[in-house]
Design an enzyme around this catalytic site. Structure first.
Site, PDB file in Angstrom:
ATOM      1  N   HIS A 325     -14.530  45.020  49.145  1.00  0.00           N
ATOM      2  CA  HIS A 325     -14.116  44.245  47.992  1.00  0.00           C
ATOM      3  C   HIS A 325     -13.426  42.912  48.811  1.00  0.00           C
ATOM      4  CE1 HIS A 325     -11.704  43.222  44.386  1.00  0.00           C
ATOM      5  NE2 HIS A 325     -10.811  43.008  45.352  1.00  0.00           N
ATOM      6  N   GLU A 326     -12.526  42.979  49.920  1.00  0.00           N
ATOM      7  CA  GLU A 326     -11.942  41.907  50.188  1.00  0.00           C
ATOM      8  C   GLU A 326     -12.828  40.932  50.848  1.00  0.00           C
ATOM      9  OE1 GLU A 326      -8.914  40.965  49.849  1.00  0.00           O
ATOM     10  OE2 GLU A 326      -8.624  42.748  48.837  1.00  0.00           O
ATOM     11  N   ASP A 408     -15.620  43.381  43.262  1.00  0.00           N
ATOM     12  CA  ASP A 408     -15.890  44.779  43.159  1.00  0.00           C
ATOM     13  C   ASP A 408     -17.330  45.023  43.083  1.00  0.00           C
ATOM     14  OD1 ASP A 408     -13.202  45.524  42.935  1.00  0.00           O
ATOM     15  OD2 ASP A 408     -13.024  45.604  40.889  1.00  0.00           O
TER      16      ASP A 408
END
Length: 462
Positions: A325-326, A408
């Site tokens: 996600h990051e 996401d």
């Protein structure tokens, strides 16, 4: 407009913003207070006992936030009405005169003025910080600081912030004074360089002043993270673990660096099997670790370990899902987009500042007969621009939520959807994130979408 009209217009708007924020907080606090039974649509991801703990924790924080807000607004109003800002400027001038410097040394006086203002703010806010840390966070099992560590940490933060901030402010004022009609261009370039420099040096030189950094040990997790980075062409050069659990039970994971020199930093509280701080503890001693990501209560990692209590946290696959996600923010260009937006905003604001800086009526509205540059910066950016800042803040919040959904989705495209969902659910529980949110409060405040919205988005295309 005359000075009095300007002052009271700003004063009224300040209170309108406060009342609006208080109303939003009241709506959310009513949910903490009244929704005591877990809703049916949440029972599958949280048990009643955890739900009740989350409800009480957030109710305590919200109630405490209400009293902080009341105090802060009254204090701010009294400072404005009774001329606290010009008073502090006069005192700083008297300090300068005591050491043989007159009013021509405006930059030096501005530094003294800011040091006094920061000191005052630190002193008046410290009781609230202490109460939040050692009463609320302690009551709900999240505080990890000893009083001695807390005092040393606060002192260090105070002096480090002054050591970094004061030279920047002094140079900023100097550039404004010598820059001529187009000073705002030079100011914008200067602040861009400063922001990029701070991004570059923060993790290497500033953060280690507060926490210990160490390379992530060789093993399965390190190998998988390196493989993940390679699979999306992320130029990972170093992988650190930061020992943040001594100071706080809140934690995170982030990356930094430019071009082909990127680093990833994981807080030790993010790793279920990595706790060097606790390695020397005797059996039965308590240890609590927590991580928070987002305003809505979702966490990157939370871990609590006490005698007789089952340890929870992220396993390796969940850590990879969170990192996916990051890193999605990087791959999708969110970091660059945010930088461009912030720099365009900075340029436009300083261009407008250039048109207003010589308007004596603004200074007169706040009790000044002269036009000190630092006072102009405070009046224009904090007060005159406040309506614009409110709108901008909301727009940035909306954009941030959109970016979070996209990140996401990126993690899902890398086949980490199920692990990301379990991580969000597990860590929301451990962080005592309350899963019921008022729609208006969350729309205005949450830069990260609420948990249920993220889960639904992840499930849509499965």
């Amino acid at each position: 407009m005359d000075p009095d009209s300007i002052f009271w217009a700003i004063f009224v708007f300040m209170w309108l913003v406060y009342l609006w924020e208080t109303y939003l907080s009241y709506r959310q606090r009513e949910l903490y207070r009244t929704v005591t039974k877990i809703p049916e649509n949440i029972s599958s991801i949280m048990d009643q006992e955890t739900y009740e703990k989350a409800r009480l924790y957030n109710l305590d924080k919200s109630t405490f936030g209400f009293y902080i807000g009341v105090w802060g607004e009254i204090e701010h109003s009294l400072i404005l009405i009774y001329g606290g800002i010009p008073f502090l400027w006069r005192v700083s001038g008297e300090v300068m005169q005591k050491y043989g410097f007159d009013s021509t040394y405006e930059i030096s006086q501005s530094v003294v003025f800011l040091i006094m203002a920061v000191t005052f703010s630190t002193i008046t806010s410290m009781p609230f910080t202490v109460y939040s840390t050692f009463v609320i966070e302690e009551r709900h099992g999240f505080n990890k600081q000893t009083p001695g560590f807390f005092v040393k940490d606060q002192i260090k933060k105070f002096f480090v912030s002054l050591a970094i901030g004061m030279p920047i402010v002094a140079l900023l004022i100097y550039i404004i004074q010598i820059g001529g009609d187009y000073f705002f261009i030079y100011v914008w370039v200067f602040l861009l360089v400063v922001s990029l420099l701070m991004i570059t040096i923060y993790a290497d030189y500033i953060a280690p002043l507060f926490d210990k950094f160490a390379p992530l040990p060789e093993g399965e997790l390190r190998t998988k993270i390196e493989e993940l980075a390679k699979s999306i062409d992320f130029p990972l050069t170093k992988l650190y673990v930061v020992e943040g659990s001594k100071r706080s039970s809140h934690s995170n994971a982030y990356f930094y660096g430019f071009f082909k020199n990127k680093r990833i930093v994981l807080f030790d509280t993010l790793l279920a099997d990595y706790s060097p701080v606790n390695a020397d503890k005797k059996e039965g001693e308590s240890s609590k670790l927590e991580t928070k990501v987002g305003d809505s209560g979702e966490a990157t990692k939370v871990e609590e370990n006490t005698k007789g209590h089952k340890k929870t946290g992220c396993n390796n696959d969940e850590i990879l899902a969170v990192l996916s996600h990051e890193l999605g923010h990087w791959k999708l260009g969110h970091i660059l987009k945010n930088l461009v937006i912030s720099q365009v905003n900075s340029f436009l604001c300083f261009a407008a500042f250039g048109l207003l800086i010589d308007q004596q009526v603004l200074y007169s509205a706040f009790g000044f007969d002269t036009r000190p540059t630092i006072i102009g910066l405070i009046i224009i950016f904090q007060y005159v621009f406040s309506p614009y800042n409110e709108i901008l803040s909301f727009c940035v919040t909306v954009l941030s939520r959109m970016f979070e959904f996209q990140a996401d989705a990126f993690a899902k495209s890398l086949q980490h959807s199920s692990n990301l969902k379990t991580a969000l659910i597990k860590l929301n529980k451990d962080n005592l994130g309350f899963p019921v949110n008022d729609w208006l409060y969350s729309t205005w405040h949450f830069s990260h979408p609420p948990l249920l919205e993220r889960l639904r988005a992840l499930e849509k295309t499965e």
